[in-house]
Design a protein around this motif. Structure first.
Motif, PDB file in Angstrom:
ATOM      1  N   HIS A  65      -1.166   0.969   6.954  1.00 47.53           N
ATOM      2  CA  HIS A  65      -2.280   1.886   6.702  1.00 47.53           C
ATOM      3  C   HIS A  65      -3.510   1.343   7.420  1.00 47.53           C
ATOM      4  CE1 HIS A  65      -4.116   4.594   3.292  1.00 47.53           C
ATOM      5  NE2 HIS A  65      -4.250   5.121   4.493  1.00 47.53           N
ATOM      6  N   GLY A 171     -11.505   5.743   2.783  1.00 49.64           N
ATOM      7  CA  GLY A 171     -10.287   5.018   2.438  1.00 49.64           C
ATOM      8  C   GLY A 171      -9.895   5.211   0.988  1.00 49.64           C
ATOM      9  N   ASN A 177      -4.536   7.863   0.978  1.00 44.50           N
ATOM     10  CA  ASN A 177      -4.440   6.704   0.086  1.00 44.50           C
ATOM     11  C   ASN A 177      -3.497   6.934  -1.084  1.00 44.50           C
ATOM     12  OD1 ASN A 177      -5.141   3.996  -0.204  1.00 44.50           O
ATOM     13  ND2 ASN A 177      -6.731   4.447  -1.712  1.00 44.50           N
ATOM     14  N   SER A 181       1.257   0.587   0.866  1.00 41.12           N
ATOM     15  CA  SER A 181       1.432   0.016   2.198  1.00 41.12           C
ATOM     16  C   SER A 181       1.734  -1.468   2.103  1.00 41.12           C
ATOM     17  CB  SER A 181       0.192   0.239   3.057  1.00 41.12           C
ATOM     18  OG  SER A 181      -0.934  -0.441   2.523  1.00 41.12           O
ATOM     19  N   ALA A 184      -2.584  -3.368   5.286  1.00 42.66           N
ATOM     20  CA  ALA A 184      -3.783  -2.543   5.368  1.00 42.66           C
ATOM     21  C   ALA A 184      -4.689  -3.135   6.438  1.00 42.66           C
ATOM     22  CB  ALA A 184      -4.515  -2.486   4.029  1.00 42.66           C
ATOM     23  N   ILE A 211      -8.036   1.021   0.584  1.00 45.16           N
ATOM     24  CA  ILE A 211      -6.635   1.255   0.961  1.00 45.16           C
ATOM     25  C   ILE A 211      -5.760   0.028   0.693  1.00 45.16           C
ATOM     26  CG2 ILE A 211      -7.276   2.933   2.722  1.00 45.16           C
ATOM     27  CD1 ILE A 211      -6.660   0.807   4.863  1.00 45.16           C
ATOM     28  N   LEU A 212      -6.370  -1.113   0.396  1.00 43.70           N
ATOM     29  CA  LEU A 212      -5.598  -2.333   0.149  1.00 43.70           C
ATOM     30  C   LEU A 212      -4.963  -2.284  -1.234  1.00 43.70           C
ATOM     31  CD1 LEU A 212      -4.854  -5.181   1.244  1.00 43.70           C
ATOM     32  CD2 LEU A 212      -6.917  -6.030   0.099  1.00 43.70           C
ATOM     33  N   LYS A 213      -3.674  -2.543  -1.294  1.00 42.26           N
ATOM     34  CA  LYS A 213      -2.928  -2.499  -2.556  1.00 42.26           C
ATOM     35  C   LYS A 213      -2.370  -3.893  -2.877  1.00 42.26           C
ATOM     36  CE  LYS A 213      -2.954   2.145  -2.467  1.00 42.26           C
ATOM     37  NZ  LYS A 213      -3.135   2.493  -1.046  1.00 42.26           N
ATOM     38  N   ALA A 216       0.067  -6.325  -0.583  1.00 44.05           N
ATOM     39  CA  ALA A 216      -0.119  -6.078   0.847  1.00 44.05           C
ATOM     40  C   ALA A 216      -0.915  -7.223   1.471  1.00 44.05           C
ATOM     41  CB  ALA A 216      -0.840  -4.753   1.070  1.00 44.05           C
ATOM     42  N   LEU A 218      -4.170  -7.907   4.245  1.00 40.02           N
ATOM     43  CA  LEU A 218      -5.303  -7.264   4.898  1.00 40.02           C
ATOM     44  C   LEU A 218      -5.498  -7.871   6.280  1.00 40.02           C
ATOM     45  CD1 LEU A 218      -7.851  -5.412   4.860  1.00 40.02           C
ATOM     46  CD2 LEU A 218      -9.097  -7.360   3.907  1.00 40.02           C
TER      47      LEU A 218
END
Length: 438
Positions: A65, A171, A177, A181, A184, A211-213, A216, A218
């Motif tokens: 993402h 985002g 979103n 992902s 990100a 958008i960071l989950k 994940a 970055l």
């Protein structure tokens, strides 16, 4: 509780749905790309409702993402090119398009066929209409929600190895979103869409890093001690997500920055066990010269020309729409030996853009301006842009019709031995690209 009815898969959908008719249905929905955005609804519930009705296609995807102020489209295209070079099956979702809406949904680096897009859009629109009948959240889905749901449906049923998804706006609350992902990317952060995202780089960074989950990684160019970088680093720390930053030299060209980000994503995937079709780990050197060339997008530092009675004028098409991005574009173009003459800039800007700041950057490079505007788009009037340019001490004129503006700007460039920059809006680039030649 009665389960929500699911919309049949593409495999059972009719194959003869004409795309123009489906796009006409789509265009009846609210399209925030064409309207003032201060009243945008917030929340992902409409998007989630659509996806549920479509069978949760996003849950079958491995996603990268990508968000940020500039470069996100090109970074997506580079990641896609590297994955394809590794022999993998890849989908890419992008926005906005330049000439055709099908550009937004790509499989193996090519826009999907009209029939396939029409089928998916028809299914997503059917899901929206079912939500209206049932009174559920999907009844509030927008143009971009439905298009995004259609893209994810295509990807979910295409047997992809990876989906590369570009954020539309911001985002955290962007339609994209709704996906999870594994990576990100936040390319960078500058002031943009301030009426929606916030008036400081820190506030905008908080939206983009949304958008960071958990789980994940970055990837970003933002240093931890930067105003925006500190925000994204803090969010990553709160989620327990590692942060990776590429090594980029001062003054690096836009293409080099984008390739460094994409290469770092590929290296990370390879270290995490992701393999190409040949069984080798993914790696940055998949981005060889051929892969980079295949990743070049229309309207991003695109070199073309326009013929005039006097001579063929070099043209650069670039959809830069914030001062930060324009400055980087002009910095790179200043290195091009064939663009040594005066610059004539044909400019249109959306109403929510920093027109004074944008024109100030052009003034710093000694450009002259032909101001124009996009019909049916919320934008600054050509006369208002001309006045702002004149206030910066620039030679400027207004030609409201874009095609007439292109003719006028090209004639000025031809007479002065200069070149033409078409900028300020990818919509402007899309409207005029066919009037130029490679």
């Amino acid at each position: 509780m009665t389960p929500t009815p699911r919309i049949p898969s593409l495999l059972s959908s009719p194959s003869d749905v004409p795309l123009p008719a489906v796009l006409d249905r789509l265009d009846r929905l609210t399209d925030w790309e064409k309207r003032p955005r201060g009243g945008m609804r917030v929340g992902l519930d409409p998007m989630r409702d659509l996806l549920h009705r479509l069978g949760e296609p996003h849950e079958r995807l491995r996603v990268i993402h990508v968000g940020g102020t500039k470069g996100k489209g090109s970074v997506c295209a580079l990641i896609e090119a590297g994955l394809i070079r590794a022999g993998l099956r890849v989908g890419r979702y992008a926005s906005p398009h330049v000439e055709s809406v099908a550009e937004r949904v790509c499989l193996q680096g090519r826009p999907v066929e009209d029939a396939r897009l029409a089928q998916a859009l028809a299914r997503a629109l059917d899901a929206h209409e079912a939500a209206r009948r049932d009174g559920t959240a999907g009844q509030d889905a927008t143009w971009f929600d439905v298009l995004t749901a259609a893209a994810l449906t295509i990807f979910g049923e295409a047997g992809l190895d990876w989906a590369v998804i570009e954020v539309g706006l911001g985002g955290r609350l962007d339609s994209t979103n709704a996906v999870g992902s594994e990576v990100a990317v936040v390319t960078n952060v500058a002031l943009e869409h301030t009426e929606i995202l916030g008036t400081t780089r820190a506030a905008i960074a908080a939206e983009k890093v949304g958008i960071l989950k958990p789980g994940a990684v970055l990837v970003t160019t933002l240093p931890a001690d930067d105003e925006a970088g500190a925000v994204v680093a803090a969010r990553a720390a709160a989620l327990g997500c590692p942060v990776l930053r590429p090594a980029i030299s001062d003054g690096a060209a836009i293409e080099e920055e984008n390739a460094a980000l994409a290469g770092l994503v590929l290296d990370h995937l390879g270290r995490s066990g992701a393999l190409g079709r040949d069984g080798a780990p993914l790696r940055a050197n998949l981005l060889d010269a051929a892969a980079r060339a295949s990743a070049r997008l229309p309207g991003r530092l695109e070199r073309r020309r326009v013929r005039t009675a006097a001579r063929a004028v070099p043209v650069v098409l670039d959809g830069a729409h914030v001062p930060f991005n324009l400055a980087a574009v002009l910095r790179d173009l200043a290195r091009a030996p064939d663009l040594s003459g005066p610059c004539i800039a044909l400019v249109a800007l959306a109403g929510d853009k920093d027109a004074a700041g944008f024109l100030s950057v052009l003034a710093g490079y000694g450009a002259s301006v032909v101001a124009t505007e996009m019909p049916e788009r919320r934008g600054h009037a050509a006369a208002a842009l001309r006045a702002l340019a004149a206030a910066e001490g620039m030679e400027a004129e207004a030609v409201a019709a874009p095609d007439a503006g292109l003719t006028r700007a090209a004639d000025l460039a031809a007479r002065r031995g200069g070149w033409l920059l078409v900028t300020g809006s990818l919509h402007l680039v899309g409207a005029l690209r066919a009037a130029t030649e490679a």
